[in-house]
Scaffold this motif. Structure first.
Motif, mmCIF file in Angstrom:
data_model
loop_
_atom_site.group_PDB
_atom_site.id
_atom_site.type_symbol
_atom_site.label_atom_id
_atom_site.label_comp_id
_atom_site.label_asym_id
_atom_site.label_seq_id
_atom_site.Cartn_x
_atom_site.Cartn_y
_atom_site.Cartn_z
ATOM 1 N N GLU A 130 120.894 107.679 105.404
ATOM 2 C CA GLU A 130 120.983 108.406 104.144
ATOM 3 C C GLU A 130 119.682 109.125 103.833
ATOM 4 O OE1 GLU A 130 124.018 105.815 101.396
ATOM 5 O OE2 GLU A 130 122.073 104.930 101.844
ATOM 6 N N MET A 131 118.553 108.445 104.041
ATOM 7 C CA MET A 131 117.261 109.055 103.763
ATOM 8 C C MET A 131 117.006 110.242 104.675
ATOM 9 S SD MET A 131 114.728 108.679 101.624
ATOM 10 C CE MET A 131 114.542 110.458 101.471
ATOM 11 N N LEU A 132 117.435 110.118 105.930
ATOM 12 C CA LEU A 132 117.266 111.220 106.873
ATOM 13 C C LEU A 132 118.071 112.435 106.425
ATOM 14 C CD1 LEU A 132 116.049 112.225 109.513
ATOM 15 C CD2 LEU A 132 118.003 111.228 110.716
ATOM 16 N N GLU A 133 119.299 112.218 106.011
ATOM 17 C CA GLU A 133 120.115 113.323 105.527
ATOM 18 C C GLU A 133 119.498 113.951 104.280
ATOM 19 O OE1 GLU A 133 122.499 114.862 106.821
ATOM 20 O OE2 GLU A 133 123.767 113.575 108.036
ATOM 21 N N SER A 137 127.017 99.160 99.875
ATOM 22 C CA SER A 137 126.608 100.550 99.775
ATOM 23 C C SER A 137 127.491 101.315 98.808
ATOM 24 C CB SER A 137 126.670 101.220 101.150
ATOM 25 O OG SER A 137 125.801 100.592 102.057
ATOM 26 N N ASN A 138 126.873 102.200 98.016
ATOM 27 C CA ASN A 138 127.644 103.091 97.171
ATOM 28 C C ASN A 138 128.333 104.133 98.050
ATOM 29 O OD1 ASN A 138 126.656 102.007 94.605
ATOM 30 N ND2 ASN A 138 124.703 102.885 95.224
ATOM 31 N N VAL A 139 129.455 104.639 97.570
ATOM 32 C CA VAL A 139 130.161 105.678 98.325
ATOM 33 C C VAL A 139 129.241 106.880 98.511
ATOM 34 C CG1 VAL A 139 132.140 107.231 98.360
ATOM 35 C CG2 VAL A 139 132.381 104.908 97.467
ATOM 36 N N VAL A 140 128.634 107.318 97.435
ATOM 37 C CA VAL A 140 127.625 108.382 97.466
ATOM 38 C C VAL A 140 126.358 107.838 96.846
ATOM 39 C CG1 VAL A 140 126.964 110.622 96.491
ATOM 40 C CG2 VAL A 140 129.252 110.302 97.436
ATOM 41 N N ASN A 141 125.235 108.039 97.517
ATOM 42 C CA ASN A 141 123.968 107.508 97.017
ATOM 43 C C ASN A 141 123.027 108.581 96.487
ATOM 44 O OD1 ASN A 141 123.537 104.796 96.733
ATOM 45 N ND2 ASN A 141 122.862 104.445 98.827
ATOM 46 N N GLY A 142 123.306 109.845 96.791
ATOM 47 C CA GLY A 142 122.394 110.870 96.335
ATOM 48 C C GLY A 142 122.987 112.262 96.406
ATOM 49 N N VAL A 143 122.421 113.139 95.584
ATOM 50 C CA VAL A 143 122.760 114.559 95.597
ATOM 51 C C VAL A 143 121.484 115.326 95.899
ATOM 52 C CG1 VAL A 143 123.691 116.516 94.308
ATOM 53 C CG2 VAL A 143 124.562 114.201 93.859
ATOM 54 N N ALA A 144 121.481 116.061 97.010
ATOM 55 C CA ALA A 144 120.308 116.837 97.416
ATOM 56 C C ALA A 144 120.604 118.323 97.258
ATOM 57 C CB ALA A 144 119.933 116.524 98.862
ATOM 58 N N TYR A 145 119.545 119.105 97.178
ATOM 59 C CA TYR A 145 119.739 120.545 97.086
ATOM 60 C C TYR A 145 118.609 121.266 97.797
ATOM 61 C CZ TYR A 145 116.088 120.457 93.492
ATOM 62 O OH TYR A 145 114.904 120.277 92.823
ATOM 63 N N SER A 146 118.895 122.466 98.231
ATOM 64 C CA SER A 146 117.893 123.361 98.800
ATOM 65 C C SER A 146 118.085 124.713 98.137
ATOM 66 C CB SER A 146 118.064 123.468 100.315
ATOM 67 O OG SER A 146 117.119 124.368 100.871
ATOM 68 N N GLY A 177 109.634 106.266 93.748
ATOM 69 C CA GLY A 177 110.696 105.864 94.641
ATOM 70 C C GLY A 177 111.625 107.013 94.965
ATOM 71 N N VAL A 178 112.739 106.680 95.600
ATOM 72 C CA VAL A 178 113.764 107.662 95.948
ATOM 73 C C VAL A 178 114.833 107.637 94.857
ATOM 74 C CG1 VAL A 178 115.473 108.358 97.662
ATOM 75 C CG2 VAL A 178 113.327 107.292 98.412
ATOM 76 N N SER A 185 116.418 115.997 105.196
ATOM 77 C CA SER A 185 116.736 117.237 105.901
ATOM 78 C C SER A 185 117.463 118.232 105.007
ATOM 79 C CB SER A 185 117.597 116.931 107.139
ATOM 80 O OG SER A 185 118.862 116.424 106.767
ATOM 81 N N LEU A 186 118.083 117.752 103.932
ATOM 82 C CA LEU A 186 118.857 118.621 103.048
ATOM 83 C C LEU A 186 118.067 119.123 101.850
ATOM 84 C CD1 LEU A 186 122.179 116.586 103.108
ATOM 85 C CD2 LEU A 186 121.803 118.842 104.128
ATOM 86 N N GLY A 187 116.784 118.763 101.775
ATOM 87 C CA GLY A 187 115.965 119.330 100.706
ATOM 88 C C GLY A 187 115.165 118.345 99.892
ATOM 89 N N ALA A 188 115.474 117.042 99.939
ATOM 90 C CA ALA A 188 114.681 116.059 99.190
ATOM 91 C C ALA A 188 113.253 116.043 99.738
ATOM 92 C CB ALA A 188 115.312 114.683 99.302
ATOM 93 N N LYS A 189 112.258 116.042 98.865
ATOM 94 C CA LYS A 189 110.864 116.195 99.282
ATOM 95 C C LYS A 189 110.090 114.880 99.348
ATOM 96 C CE LYS A 189 111.435 120.675 99.170
ATOM 97 N NZ LYS A 189 111.585 121.450 100.412
#
Length: 414
Positions: free
Chosen positions: A200-203, A253-262, A178-179, A206-210
């Motif tokens: 959210e998934m699009l962001e 919805s959570n305020v923040v749902n994920g932390v992405a990195y590149s 899953g995500v 695009s921000l590094g999640a694979k």
């Protein structure tokens, strides 16, 4: 009958045994009353092998022949999947992209889908076929040549078929279940999300999640295709995985749902740029023509008619960016005193549709980074994300601290 699209990635079809395992999942959905369109990737590692052969034979290859070679991996998997289903006495047939046909433009190795006519497969389903196995990643150009959609193109193929055939859902089977709120390899506190909004998934993509290819999420959002990401290796569970869906299908919805990195980012700065109308176009036009993927952009306040311009790009595109900018300076299109490149930076981002209705997210993010003595080099924001550029050596620390700061270890249910 309802239609379901099931996509199996390379690790899910890496061996005949894994193809049989995937076929059992398909058979279960057929038994549940679905007509199924299966999209398959090449076996794990096969596309890289084919690309290597092309580069060995012809380093400056003809893109049309490149597509003819690298698309063959999916064709093999499609045939093996159809044979496996036939051995299970399920009426199945395989097709390559050009046989459907999946119509694309003529941009070889990076083609865009233009149309998927449904009449042919509709007729085959009406004749009693239960499963259509389609080679992902590939289509046919207006000139009748095989095209490929770029890396991760099988995800895009799957979502496009789900949209064209009005499928109830598009299930993406991969090697993760899953995500997650962030990469579990960086923090053990990462948690799987039950649902996540398209935006959210699009962001995150695009921000590094694979997990999903960006273009596939764009298509899903545009056509309202529900996408479920789940593992092909776990036990069967109708509620497994993460559902990517419209925002109004998520109760709270959570305020923040994920932390992405590149990780592989670079920061480039032009010092002493003339501050005049059109200077940004003069800088970023040549970068676009050179194929440099510019992301974060910051222009400093001008002083005495001069300003500084900073932007980020993938670290492997620094050479192209430098060449394009130096060429523009030599031709007199732009002038600058110095070009600096920092190739030891990373981008870290927090994402959440809850940011739209909650204040203080930026303050909390910056406070968390300050507490870990992480210096911020560049900041950019949108309605649902905040991204910062930091020294690469602090990337994992930053991800962990932000995950803790926003309490994402409890964000598994929403």
């Amino acid at each position: 009958m309802s239609r379901l699209v099931m996509k199996f990635g390379g690790t899910s079809v890496a061996t005949p045994d894994r193809i049989r395992r995937a076929a059992k999942r398909v058979a279960r959905e057929v038994a549940n009353g679905h007509e199924v369109i299966v999209i398959v990737s090449a076996m794990a590692g096969k596309t890289n092998e084919l690309v290597g052969w092309v580069n060995e034979i012809s380093p400056f290859y003809d893109a049309r022949e490149y597509d003819a070679v690298v698309s063959s991996g999916e064709a093999v998997t499609a045939g093996l999947m159809a044979l496996t289903l036939q051995e299970m006495e399920i009426p199945a047939r395989s097709w390559q992209g050009w046989q459907v046909p999946l119509l694309t433009n003529g941009a070889h190795s990076a083609a865009r889908i233009e149309e998927i006519p449904t009449a042919y497969l509709d007729e085959r389903f009406a004749q009693g076929m239960k499963v259509a196995v389609v080679a992902g990643f590939q289509g046919v150009s207006p000139e009748g040549r095989i095209t490929t959609l770029g890396r991760g193109g099988s995800d895009t193929t799957a979502v496009a078929f789900a949209a064209a055939f009005d499928a109830v859902r598009c299930d993406i089977y991969t090697d993760v279940d899953g995500v997650y709120t962030t990469d579990p390899r960086i923090t053990s506190k990462a948690r799987k999300l039950d649902r996540i909004a398209f935006e959210e998934m699009l962001e995150l993509a695009s921000l590094g999640a694979k997990v999903l290819q960006t273009r596939s999420v764009e298509l899903a959002m545009r056509f309202g295709v529900k996408v479920r990401v789940l593992s092909s290796f776990g036990d069967y569970d109708e509620t497994a995985g993460t559902l990517v869906c419209a925002e109004d299908e998520i109760v709270e919805s959570n305020v923040v749902n994920g932390v992405a990195y590149s990780r592989e980012e670079a920061k480039m700065t032009l010092l002493g740029v003339e501050d005049r109308p059109g200077i940004a176009a003069a800088i970023f036009g040549p970068l676009s023509e050179a194929g440099v993927n510019v992301d974060m952009i910051v222009q400093n306040i001008a002083e005495r008619g001069k300003t500084d311009m900073t932007f980020s790009c993938p670290v492997d595109e620094v050479g192209r960016a430098r060449k394009a900018l130096e060429g523009s300076r030599d031709s007199g299109d732009i002038g600058y005193a110095e070009l600096l490149a920092d190739t030891e930076v990373a981008k870290v981002s927090v994402v959440g549709i809850g940011m739209r209705s909650h204040a203080g997210v930026a303050a909390r993010m910056f406070e968390a980074l300050k507490d870990e003595n992480v210096n911020i080099k560049v900041i950019t924001t949108s309605e649902i994300k905040i991204s910062v550029l930091i020294d690469r050596k602090y990337m994992e620390l930053a991800v962990q601290s932000l995950h803790d700061a926003f309490g994402l270890e409890t964000a598994g249910s929403n």
